[in-house]
Scaffold this active site. Structure first.
Site, PDB file in Angstrom:
ATOM      1  N   CYS A 195       0.831  -0.968  -0.086  1.00  0.00           N
ATOM      2  CA  CYS A 195      -0.092  -0.095  -0.002  1.00  0.00           C
ATOM      3  C   CYS A 195       0.856   1.199  -0.058  1.00  0.00           C
ATOM      4  O   CYS A 195       0.205   2.459  -0.296  1.00  0.00           O
ATOM      5  CB  CYS A 195      -0.895  -0.026   1.259  1.00  0.00           C
ATOM      6  SG  CYS A 195      -1.792  -1.618   1.308  1.00  0.00           S
ATOM      7  N   HIS A 207      -3.808   6.832   2.917  1.00  0.00           N
ATOM      8  CA  HIS A 207      -4.086   5.378   2.336  1.00  0.00           C
ATOM      9  C   HIS A 207      -5.550   5.101   3.048  1.00  0.00           C
ATOM     10  O   HIS A 207      -5.800   5.296   3.999  1.00  0.00           O
ATOM     11  CB  HIS A 207      -3.137   4.369   3.077  1.00  0.00           C
ATOM     12  CG  HIS A 207      -3.397   2.984   2.539  1.00  0.00           C
ATOM     13  ND1 HIS A 207      -3.901   2.613   1.427  1.00  0.00           N
ATOM     14  CD2 HIS A 207      -3.604   1.851   3.340  1.00  0.00           C
ATOM     15  CE1 HIS A 207      -4.179   1.246   1.173  1.00  0.00           C
ATOM     16  NE2 HIS A 207      -3.854   0.807   2.375  1.00  0.00           N
ATOM     17  N   ASN A 237      -9.952  -0.982   0.203  1.00  0.00           N
ATOM     18  CA  ASN A 237      -8.594  -0.766   0.109  1.00  0.00           C
ATOM     19  C   ASN A 237      -8.140  -1.374  -1.406  1.00  0.00           C
ATOM     20  O   ASN A 237      -8.173  -2.656  -1.565  1.00  0.00           O
ATOM     21  CB  ASN A 237      -8.104  -1.809   1.216  1.00  0.00           C
ATOM     22  CG  ASN A 237      -6.487  -1.630   1.191  1.00  0.00           C
ATOM     23  OD1 ASN A 237      -6.060  -1.186   0.485  1.00  0.00           O
ATOM     24  ND2 ASN A 237      -5.983  -2.193   2.507  1.00  0.00           N
TER      25      ASN A 237
HETATM   26  O1  UT7 Z   1      -3.904  -2.065   3.597  1.00  0.00           O
HETATM   27  C1  UT7 Z   1      -2.863  -1.829   4.620  1.00  0.00           C
HETATM   28  C2  UT7 Z   1      -3.097  -2.970   5.668  1.00  0.00           C
HETATM   29  N1  UT7 Z   1      -4.242  -3.238   6.056  1.00  0.00           N
HETATM   30  C3  UT7 Z   1      -5.113  -2.709   6.939  1.00  0.00           C
HETATM   31  O2  UT7 Z   1      -4.661  -1.602   7.451  1.00  0.00           O
HETATM   32  C4  UT7 Z   1      -6.150  -3.082   7.686  1.00  0.00           C
HETATM   33  C5  UT7 Z   1      -6.029  -3.322   9.174  1.00  0.00           C
HETATM   34  N2  UT7 Z   1      -6.994  -3.874  10.084  1.00  0.00           N
HETATM   35  C6  UT7 Z   1      -8.411  -3.512  10.046  1.00  0.00           C
HETATM   36  O3  UT7 Z   1      -8.670  -2.524   9.246  1.00  0.00           O
HETATM   37  C7  UT7 Z   1      -9.049  -4.281  10.993  1.00  0.00           C
HETATM   38  O4  UT7 Z   1      -8.439  -5.156  11.848  1.00  0.00           O
HETATM   39  C8  UT7 Z   1     -10.366  -5.161  10.373  1.00  0.00           C
HETATM   40  C9  UT7 Z   1     -11.165  -4.295   9.615  1.00  0.00           C
HETATM   41  C10 UT7 Z   1      -9.443  -6.146   9.482  1.00  0.00           C
HETATM   42  C11 UT7 Z   1     -10.750  -6.098  11.201  1.00  0.00           C
HETATM   43  O5  UT7 Z   1     -11.747  -5.269  12.226  1.00  0.00           O
HETATM   44  P1  UT7 Z   1     -11.578  -5.702  13.529  1.00  0.00           P
HETATM   45  O6  UT7 Z   1     -12.255  -4.453  14.434  1.00  0.00           O
HETATM   46  O7  UT7 Z   1      -9.967  -5.746  13.959  1.00  0.00           O
HETATM   47  O8  UT7 Z   1     -12.232  -6.886  13.895  1.00  0.00           O
HETATM   48  P2  UT7 Z   1     -11.539  -8.395  14.443  1.00  0.00           P
HETATM   49  O9  UT7 Z   1     -10.349  -8.748  13.070  1.00  0.00           O
HETATM   50  O10 UT7 Z   1     -11.020  -8.155  15.770  1.00  0.00           O
HETATM   51  O11 UT7 Z   1     -12.855  -9.174  14.361  1.00  0.00           O
HETATM   52  C12 UT7 Z   1     -13.891  -9.105  15.362  1.00  0.00           C
HETATM   53  C13 UT7 Z   1     -15.007  -9.881  14.994  1.00  0.00           C
HETATM   54  C14 UT7 Z   1     -14.131 -11.393  14.975  1.00  0.00           C
HETATM   55  O12 UT7 Z   1     -15.281 -12.329  15.676  1.00  0.00           O
HETATM   56  P3  UT7 Z   1     -15.206 -12.874  17.035  1.00  0.00           P
HETATM   57  O13 UT7 Z   1     -13.755 -13.418  17.170  1.00  0.00           O
HETATM   58  O14 UT7 Z   1     -14.825 -11.658  18.039  1.00  0.00           O
HETATM   59  O15 UT7 Z   1     -16.419 -13.662  17.426  1.00  0.00           O
HETATM   60  C15 UT7 Z   1     -14.312 -12.047  13.570  1.00  0.00           C
HETATM   61  O16 UT7 Z   1     -14.291 -13.266  13.199  1.00  0.00           O
HETATM   62  O17 UT7 Z   1     -15.507  -9.867  13.802  1.00  0.00           O
HETATM   63  C16 UT7 Z   1     -15.626 -10.903  13.091  1.00  0.00           C
HETATM   64  N3  UT7 Z   1     -15.430 -10.682  11.620  1.00  0.00           N
HETATM   65  C17 UT7 Z   1     -16.348 -10.441  10.967  1.00  0.00           C
HETATM   66  N4  UT7 Z   1     -17.864 -10.380  11.232  1.00  0.00           N
HETATM   67  C18 UT7 Z   1     -18.605  -9.997  10.192  1.00  0.00           C
HETATM   68  C19 UT7 Z   1     -14.166 -10.435  10.839  1.00  0.00           C
HETATM   69  N5  UT7 Z   1     -14.546 -10.251   9.591  1.00  0.00           N
HETATM   70  C20 UT7 Z   1     -15.943 -10.173   9.648  1.00  0.00           C
HETATM   71  C21 UT7 Z   1     -16.818  -9.867   8.669  1.00  0.00           C
HETATM   72  N6  UT7 Z   1     -18.103  -9.803   8.970  1.00  0.00           N
HETATM   73  N7  UT7 Z   1     -16.540  -9.413   7.369  1.00  0.00           N
END
Ligand code: UT7
Length: 341
Positions: A127, A268, A298
């Site tokens: 990115c 970004h 993204n």
């Molecule tokens: O491009 C440069 C690099 N990339 C980034 O900068 C991305 C950085 N990371 C993020 O933007 C975020 O961490 C995400 C958007 C990827 C995820 O958000 P989060 O608030 O960190 O969620 P999480 O990964 O901690 O997941 C929370 C919950 C989980 O369920 P449990 O374990 O709490 O029951 C996931 O399984 O949300 C669940 N989950 C979803 N639920 C519905 C993960 N993806 C989804 C989804 N729909 N698509």
């Protein structure tokens, strides 16, 4: 120690007598909405919107490759710059979704454009790639080695996403953005500073594990879907906020400015929560931040380039404005630049 404090963080304080003479972008026609993703994986519009700010993303057509997206964005940038493709001397494509492992996607772009006397190569910095390309090109043009350069961030991420993995498939989209660099005269725009950084110790946090020499795709592993993006989202999130904050502060300070001098931040576009957290920490008014993550998701190396072009064409950048560009991605990599328009 945050990633941006690491020794592998390089600043460039000297202003370049180089300006951006034109910008362009291209987004594929097909829109994939959150509602459509609800049919593919167990997710919801509410989850995607509240956790990322993304409402929809663009998906390239079958046979529409990264080089095609890149060339269309470059054509628009060249048109705005008033430079013929035949006169282009340097093409740098930033991408992690090349048409082929070799040759570089930039070689195909050279052909699509008919920019036959140009030198063309790719950079791979995820990115941050467009800003890495900016740094290489501004020194090349500034030193007089090339009369002009077209830098492009372009991605067909839809080809490298596991469409069964809700953790990643809702996040990414396809697209391309480009800018043309030329020498500046009489102070008509300059690149005031830039800052690049890399932390290879964190390479495992975000990668495409299969498809390279380390893990070739074979008959035995073909069903494991290894040539797709894999990310530890929560860890990447923390690094992103820290690194983008530090890189922003370093580029502003190196330019001899303060946050109050910045007219527009073009960050970004990975997640609205990351952008909000960075902007709050560097003390910028949220109204001075360009956002389009809701429309495109993204797009990795393309994201800053597309946003720069949209901001430019929407009249959000005026002559003399100081613009901060800042990015973060796999590698880990981060990058920032302050441009006087
Ligand atoms: O491009 C440069 C690099 N990339 C980034 O900068 C991305 C950085 N990371 C993020 O933007 C975020 O961490 C995400 C958007 C990827 C995820 O958000 P989060 O608030 O960190 O969620 P999480 O990964 O901690 O997941 C929370 C919950 C989980 O369920 P449990 O374990 O709490 O029951 C996931 O399984 O949300 C669940 N989950 C979803 N639920 C519905 C993960 N993806 C989804 C989804 N729909 N698509």
């Amino acid at each position: 120690m945050s990633a941006a404090d690491s020794p592998a963080s390089q600043g460039s304080k000297l202003p370049s007598n180089v300006r951006i003479a034109g910008t362009g972008s291209y987004l594929p026609e097909k829109i994939l909405t959150n509602a459509e993703l609800e049919i593919l994986v167990e997710t919801s519009d509410d989850w995607i919107t509240s956790r990322t700010g993304i409402k929809e993303r663009r998906i390239a057509a079958e046979g529409e490759l990264t080089s095609h997206l890149a060339a269309k964005a470059a054509e628009k940038a060249l048109e705005q710059a008033g430079i013929e493709a035949a006169d282009v001397e340097l093409i740098i494509v930033a991408t992690i979704t090349p048409d082929t492992l070799t040759p570089a996607t930039a070689c195909y772009v050279q052909q699509h454009l008919g920019a036959l006397k140009s030198v063309a190569f790719d950079v791979s910095a995820a990115c941050s790639g467009f800003l890495y390309a900016l740094e290489l090109a501004r020194h090349s043009v500034g030193a007089g080695a090339f009369k002009n350069a077209v830098i492009i961030g372009a991605e067909k991420l839809s080809a490298f996403v596991n469409w069964k993995d809700r953790n990643t498939c809702v996040l990414f989209g396809d697209g391309a953005g480009a800018a043309v660099l030329v020498p500046s005269e009489n102070g008509d725009g300059r690149i005031l500073s830039s800052h690049l950084g890399t932390d290879g110790a964190q390479a495992e946090l975000l990668n495409i594990p299969g498809g390279g020499a380390a893990c070739p795709i074979t008959i035995e592993n073909a069903d494991q879907n290894l040539a797709v993006l894999s990310m530890q989202g929560r860890e990447v999130f923390k690094h992103a906020v820290n690194a983008m904050r530090r890189a922003s502060e370093q580029a502003i300070e190196s330019a001899g400015l303060t946050a109050a001098d910045i007219s527009l931040v073009i960050p970004h576009q990975a997640n609205i929560r990351i952008i909000d957290a960075v902007v709050e920490r560097i003390d910028i008014d949220p109204k001075d931040v360009f956002i389009n993550v809701d429309k495109y998701g993204n797009t990795s190396a393309a994201a800053v380039a597309i946003a720069l072009d949209e901001a430019n064409r929407q009249g959000r950048i005026n002559s003399g404005d100081k613009i901060l560009l800042v990015a973060f991605g796999a590698g880990l990599t981060w990058a920032s630049a302050v441009i006087e328009w």
